[in-house]
Structure formats: C-alpha cells, structure tokens
Motif scaffolding. Structure first.
Motif, PDB file in Angstrom:
ATOM      1  N   ARG A 194      52.768 -61.326  21.866  1.00  0.00           N
ATOM      2  CA  ARG A 194      54.069 -61.523  22.510  1.00  0.00           C
ATOM      3  C   ARG A 194      55.133 -60.534  22.080  1.00  0.00           C
ATOM      4  NH1 ARG A 194      55.355 -67.822  23.604  1.00  0.00           N
ATOM      5  NH2 ARG A 194      53.496 -68.203  24.844  1.00  0.00           N
ATOM      6  N   PHE A 195      55.140 -60.175  20.798  1.00  0.00           N
ATOM      7  CA  PHE A 195      56.248 -59.376  20.278  1.00  0.00           C
ATOM      8  C   PHE A 195      55.830 -57.992  19.771  1.00  0.00           C
ATOM      9  CE2 PHE A 195      57.092 -63.916  19.217  1.00  0.00           C
ATOM     10  CZ  PHE A 195      58.008 -64.144  20.216  1.00  0.00           C
ATOM     11  N   SER A 196      54.548 -57.667  19.870  1.00  0.00           N
ATOM     12  CA  SER A 196      54.009 -56.374  19.402  1.00  0.00           C
ATOM     13  C   SER A 196      54.361 -56.109  17.943  1.00  0.00           C
ATOM     14  CB  SER A 196      54.520 -55.221  20.278  1.00  0.00           C
ATOM     15  OG  SER A 196      54.150 -55.427  21.620  1.00  0.00           O
ATOM     16  N   VAL A 197      54.270 -57.150  17.131  1.00  0.00           N
ATOM     17  CA  VAL A 197      54.537 -57.044  15.701  1.00  0.00           C
ATOM     18  C   VAL A 197      53.257 -57.404  14.962  1.00  0.00           C
ATOM     19  CG1 VAL A 197      55.839 -58.018  13.769  1.00  0.00           C
ATOM     20  CG2 VAL A 197      56.967 -57.617  15.950  1.00  0.00           C
ATOM     21  N   ILE A 198      52.804 -56.497  14.098  1.00  0.00           N
ATOM     22  CA  ILE A 198      51.570 -56.741  13.356  1.00  0.00           C
ATOM     23  C   ILE A 198      51.935 -57.274  11.969  1.00  0.00           C
ATOM     24  CG2 ILE A 198      49.521 -55.662  12.368  1.00  0.00           C
ATOM     25  CD1 ILE A 198      49.713 -53.597  14.669  1.00  0.00           C
ATOM     26  N   MET A 199      51.436 -58.478  11.689  1.00  0.00           N
ATOM     27  CA  MET A 199      51.666 -59.117  10.389  1.00  0.00           C
ATOM     28  C   MET A 199      50.325 -59.557   9.820  1.00  0.00           C
ATOM     29  SD  MET A 199      54.982 -61.545  11.097  1.00  0.00           S
ATOM     30  CE  MET A 199      55.183 -62.032   9.407  1.00  0.00           C
ATOM     31  N   SER A 200      50.240 -59.622   8.499  1.00  0.00           N
ATOM     32  CA  SER A 200      49.037 -60.156   7.874  1.00  0.00           C
ATOM     33  C   SER A 200      49.094 -61.677   7.899  1.00  0.00           C
ATOM     34  CB  SER A 200      48.931 -59.666   6.431  1.00  0.00           C
ATOM     35  OG  SER A 200      49.970 -60.235   5.654  1.00  0.00           O
ATOM     36  N   ARG A 201      47.960 -62.317   7.684  1.00  0.00           N
ATOM     37  CA  ARG A 201      47.946 -63.786   7.646  1.00  0.00           C
ATOM     38  C   ARG A 201      48.779 -64.295   6.481  1.00  0.00           C
ATOM     39  NH1 ARG A 201      42.305 -66.078   7.451  1.00  0.00           N
ATOM     40  NH2 ARG A 201      43.470 -68.029   7.588  1.00  0.00           N
ATOM     41  N   GLY A 202      48.729 -63.587   5.357  1.00  0.00           N
ATOM     42  CA  GLY A 202      49.547 -63.973   4.207  1.00  0.00           C
ATOM     43  C   GLY A 202      51.031 -63.869   4.519  1.00  0.00           C
ATOM     44  N   GLY A 203      51.412 -62.806   5.241  1.00  0.00           N
ATOM     45  CA  GLY A 203      52.805 -62.623   5.637  1.00  0.00           C
ATOM     46  C   GLY A 203      53.275 -63.726   6.570  1.00  0.00           C
ATOM     47  N   GLY A 261      52.020 -66.744   6.602  1.00  0.00           N
ATOM     48  CA  GLY A 261      52.119 -67.930   5.752  1.00  0.00           C
ATOM     49  C   GLY A 261      53.418 -67.971   4.961  1.00  0.00           C
ATOM     50  N   HIS A 262      53.816 -66.822   4.395  1.00  0.00           N
ATOM     51  CA  HIS A 262      55.084 -66.747   3.653  1.00  0.00           C
ATOM     52  C   HIS A 262      56.274 -66.998   4.576  1.00  0.00           C
ATOM     53  CE1 HIS A 262      53.416 -65.631  -0.142  1.00  0.00           C
ATOM     54  NE2 HIS A 262      52.792 -64.581   0.368  1.00  0.00           N
ATOM     55  N   MET A 263      56.210 -66.464   5.787  1.00  0.00           N
ATOM     56  CA  MET A 263      57.290 -66.668   6.749  1.00  0.00           C
ATOM     57  C   MET A 263      57.418 -68.158   7.082  1.00  0.00           C
ATOM     58  SD  MET A 263      57.607 -65.078  10.602  1.00  0.00           S
ATOM     59  CE  MET A 263      56.198 -65.988  11.205  1.00  0.00           C
ATOM     60  N   LYS A 281      56.516 -70.648   5.227  1.00  0.00           N
ATOM     61  CA  LYS A 281      57.018 -71.337   4.027  1.00  0.00           C
ATOM     62  C   LYS A 281      58.542 -71.202   3.930  1.00  0.00           C
ATOM     63  CE  LYS A 281      55.872 -73.056  -0.109  1.00  0.00           C
ATOM     64  NZ  LYS A 281      55.164 -74.288  -0.287  1.00  0.00           N
ATOM     65  N   ARG A 282      59.061 -69.992   4.218  1.00  0.00           N
ATOM     66  CA  ARG A 282      60.520 -69.771   4.206  1.00  0.00           C
ATOM     67  C   ARG A 282      61.217 -70.635   5.240  1.00  0.00           C
ATOM     68  NH1 ARG A 282      59.126 -64.417   3.942  1.00  0.00           N
ATOM     69  NH2 ARG A 282      59.542 -64.129   6.134  1.00  0.00           N
ATOM     70  N   TRP A 283      60.556 -70.873   6.364  1.00  0.00           N
ATOM     71  CA  TRP A 283      61.140 -71.679   7.426  1.00  0.00           C
ATOM     72  C   TRP A 283      61.049 -73.171   7.136  1.00  0.00           C
ATOM     73  CZ3 TRP A 283      58.664 -68.981  12.288  1.00  0.00           C
ATOM     74  CH2 TRP A 283      59.267 -67.731  12.480  1.00  0.00           C
ATOM     75  N   GLY A 284      60.328 -73.538   6.092  1.00  0.00           N
ATOM     76  CA  GLY A 284      60.236 -74.947   5.720  1.00  0.00           C
ATOM     77  C   GLY A 284      58.982 -75.645   6.222  1.00  0.00           C
ATOM     78  N   PHE A 285      58.047 -74.907   6.795  1.00  0.00           N
ATOM     79  CA  PHE A 285      56.793 -75.504   7.232  1.00  0.00           C
ATOM     80  C   PHE A 285      55.842 -75.580   6.044  1.00  0.00           C
ATOM     81  CE2 PHE A 285      58.431 -73.767  11.208  1.00  0.00           C
ATOM     82  CZ  PHE A 285      58.232 -74.825  12.066  1.00  0.00           C
ATOM     83  N   SER A 286      54.932 -76.541   6.080  1.00  0.00           N
ATOM     84  CA  SER A 286      53.946 -76.641   5.009  1.00  0.00           C
ATOM     85  C   SER A 286      52.562 -76.773   5.618  1.00  0.00           C
ATOM     86  CB  SER A 286      54.251 -77.841   4.110  1.00  0.00           C
ATOM     87  OG  SER A 286      54.190 -79.027   4.863  1.00  0.00           O
ATOM     88  N   TYR A 287      51.571 -76.396   4.848  1.00  0.00           N
ATOM     89  CA  TYR A 287      50.195 -76.414   5.317  1.00  0.00           C
ATOM     90  C   TYR A 287      49.614 -77.804   5.125  1.00  0.00           C
ATOM     91  CZ  TYR A 287      45.225 -75.460   5.596  1.00  0.00           C
ATOM     92  OH  TYR A 287      43.915 -75.487   5.945  1.00  0.00           O
TER      93      TYR A 287
END
Length: 181
Positions: free
Chosen positions: A128-137, A139-141, A143-149
């Motif tokens: 959707r946004f043509s932004v490449i992120m790692s799975r870890g990145g 996950g960190h994002m 976590k910052r937003w307040g979501f948990s696994y």
C-alpha cells in the motif's frame, strides 16, 4: 583564592539554595551541573571543580556560561536529538492502525487469515505505501502504538455449551468446599 571562573549572580541564587536544589534533583547528571555552579560560587577554580566532579574543565566553563546567561532554567535545559524520521507518514500510520483495529487480513484482501501478524502487516505496508520494513521493525512500531502480541485462541466447533457450563459450575463448587484429609 584568586580570580577564577566568575559566576554572575544576577539571578539571586545563594549557595545554600543551590545545595538544597542538588538534593532535590533526582537525575544525577543535572545535580552535578548545579553542584558545579555551587562550587564555583564558593570560590573554587574551574580546574579544581573539574577534578572534584570528574568533568572536563571546558564542561565546567560551559555550565558557568549557561548559568550566567539564563540561570537555572538554561543550566538544566537539555536538548535531545529529534530522532530518526518514521517510515510511515502520520496519515499512513492512522490507516494501518484503523486496519488493525477494525478488520482482518481476509477483509482487506490479504489471504484467508483471521489474525494480523508481522509477516502479513509487513506485506500490507509494502503493497500500500511502498515502504519496506523488517518484521522486527513492524513489531517495534506496533509496541510503540500500544499493541501487544497474543496467540490466537481456538474454540471447538462441536463443543457442547451446556456440558461446559455444568463442568465450570461443578469445578467452582469443588473449589469452594473445604478439603478433608
């Protein structure tokens, strides 16, 4: 003592007040700045203060300069680096959050999954946004937003609700009755 580094006391601070401030400040590095000014006001040379507090003499001079310019406010002000620019724009981040909170990957057209995970979300962000992120990145994002696994929970399709409720009641009754030996 001779002429050392001078503190202009145009702000009205006294040695006793500075000493009280040192004890009140929780962060040790900031208390050390106040202690530097107090020692200079007591007549110590900058090199002596630097040696006592394990600072560089230029750091002592910098603290004195800040205090002379703006008092305690300028002395204790610390500018932090702004940090790295986020991968997603605020509007894009809002869109991703909306998807996570109100839909499933299947509803958004990404496979037949019913739960979001970092692998799927990474692909959605890239599509959707043509932004490449790692799975870890990702996950960190999250976590910052307040979501948990959380792991998905399963419900048995052929389970008998009446038997389950009867079992729970029986279990609660057993828990309440005292055990005899």
């Amino acid at each position: 003592m001779g002429k050392g580094l001078q503190i202009t006391n145009i702000h009205g601070w006294t040695v006793e007040f500075l000493q009280a401030q040192e004890k009140a400040i929780e962060k040790a590095s900031m208390a050390k700045r106040v202690m530097t000014i107090r020692l200079l006001m007591q007549g110590y040379y900058a090199t002596q203060v630097a040696e006592l507090l394990h600072l560089h003499r230029e750091t002592v001079s910098e603290y004195a300069k800040k205090f002379n310019e703006g008092g305690m406010e300028k002395l204790l002000h610390r500018k932090y680096a702004p940090g790295r620019r986020p991968y997603l724009l605020p509007e894009e981040a809002q869109e991703v959050r909306r998807m996570l909170e109100s839909s499933t990957p299947a509803e958004e057209g990404y496979g037949c999954q019913t739960c979001w995970d970092t692998r799927i979300l990474r692909d959605v962000i890239e599509d959707r946004f043509s932004v490449i992120m790692s799975r870890g990145g990702v996950g960190h994002m999250l976590k910052r937003w307040g979501f948990s696994y959380t792991r998905p929970t399963y419900t048995l399709k052929r389970a008998n609700k009446a038997k389950q409720e009867a079992f729970i009641q029986q279990l609660n009754t057993l828990k309440k009755t005292p055990q005899t030996k």
